[in-house]
Design a protein around this motif. Structure first.
Motif, PDB file in Angstrom:
ATOM      1  N   THR A  63      12.980   5.592  46.092  1.00 39.11           N
ATOM      2  CA  THR A  63      12.698   6.992  45.801  1.00 39.11           C
ATOM      3  C   THR A  63      12.404   7.098  44.319  1.00 39.11           C
ATOM      4  O   THR A  63      13.261   6.793  43.491  1.00 39.11           O
ATOM      5  CB  THR A  63      13.912   7.895  46.150  1.00 39.11           C
ATOM      6  N   ILE A  64      11.169   7.480  43.989  1.00 39.38           N
ATOM      7  CA  ILE A  64      10.786   7.658  42.589  1.00 39.38           C
ATOM      8  C   ILE A  64      10.934   9.128  42.245  1.00 39.38           C
ATOM      9  O   ILE A  64      10.404   9.997  42.953  1.00 39.38           O
ATOM     10  CB  ILE A  64       9.348   7.176  42.341  1.00 39.38           C
ATOM     11  N   LYS A  65      11.668   9.406  41.177  1.00 41.18           N
ATOM     12  CA  LYS A  65      11.869  10.791  40.742  1.00 41.18           C
ATOM     13  C   LYS A  65      10.851  11.190  39.684  1.00 41.18           C
ATOM     14  O   LYS A  65      10.275  12.273  39.764  1.00 41.18           O
ATOM     15  CB  LYS A  65      13.285  10.974  40.218  1.00 41.18           C
ATOM     16  N   ASN A  66      10.646  10.341  38.686  1.00 40.02           N
ATOM     17  CA  ASN A  66       9.732  10.650  37.588  1.00 40.02           C
ATOM     18  C   ASN A  66       8.962   9.414  37.159  1.00 40.02           C
ATOM     19  O   ASN A  66       9.522   8.315  37.128  1.00 40.02           O
ATOM     20  CB  ASN A  66      10.504  11.145  36.356  1.00 40.02           C
ATOM     21  N   GLY A  78      14.443   6.463  39.313  1.00 37.70           N
ATOM     22  CA  GLY A  78      14.613   6.769  40.721  1.00 37.70           C
ATOM     23  C   GLY A  78      15.800   6.032  41.283  1.00 37.70           C
ATOM     24  O   GLY A  78      16.712   5.647  40.542  1.00 37.70           O
ATOM     25  N   THR A  79      15.783   5.847  42.603  1.00 41.22           N
ATOM     26  CA  THR A  79      16.855   5.126  43.278  1.00 41.22           C
ATOM     27  C   THR A  79      16.265   4.113  44.238  1.00 41.22           C
ATOM     28  O   THR A  79      15.144   4.276  44.724  1.00 41.22           O
ATOM     29  CB  THR A  79      17.787   6.077  44.060  1.00 41.22           C
ATOM     30  N   MET A  80      17.058   3.079  44.496  1.00 46.77           N
ATOM     31  CA  MET A  80      16.712   2.073  45.497  1.00 46.77           C
ATOM     32  C   MET A  80      17.943   1.842  46.348  1.00 46.77           C
ATOM     33  O   MET A  80      19.040   1.638  45.823  1.00 46.77           O
ATOM     34  CB  MET A  80      16.278   0.763  44.842  1.00 46.77           C
ATOM     35  N   LYS A  81      17.749   1.892  47.661  1.00 48.43           N
ATOM     36  CA  LYS A  81      18.846   1.649  48.603  1.00 48.43           C
ATOM     37  C   LYS A  81      18.611   0.296  49.260  1.00 48.43           C
ATOM     38  O   LYS A  81      17.480  -0.019  49.656  1.00 48.43           O
ATOM     39  CB  LYS A  81      18.886   2.753  49.654  1.00 48.43           C
TER      40      LYS A  81
END
Length: 117
Positions: A63-66, A78-81
């Motif tokens: 998930t890329i936020k910016n 962002g986040t990586m799961k």
């Protein structure tokens, strides 16, 4: 989104999929990657070795936020799961490119934290 922004998005998607070929084709031969608190590597061969150690059989959920670009620099957070879904990491990567026309990544600085949910 700028062309560099699109490139950074694609680069991060390749990272989440463990696409070492794409990643290695888009860094300079003398790339310098620092993951604060973990390691620092210099050169494409060491970069590829580090990627191989992090490789997963299944893609991470990204998930890329910016994505921010300016001149020969860019940043993404962002986040990586993990594929199993049991760990989530927040990240911020700062990039420096070798130029403006058909740029490759010359420097990459990564900040990664495990997120407790």
């Amino acid at each position: 989104m700028t062309e560099k922004g699109k490139f950074i998005q694609k680069f991060n998607e390749a990272f989440a999929k463990s696409d070492t070929e794409y990643l290695s084709n888009n860094v300079t031969d003398d790339v310098h990657w620092t993951m604060h608190g973990d390691f620092a590597v210099r050169g494409k061969k060491a970069f590829i070795e580090a990627l191989n150690q992090m490789e997963a059989d299944e893609p991470f959920e990204l998930t890329i936020k910016n994505i921010i670009t300016h001149g020969n620099t860019a940043a993404v957070d962002g986040t990586m799961k993990t594929p199993s879904g049991n760990k989530t990491y927040a990240f911020c990567d700062v990039y420096k490119f070798n130029g403006f026309k058909n740029p490759k990544i010359k420097e990459m600085t990564s900040y990664v934290l495990e997120v407790k949910e």
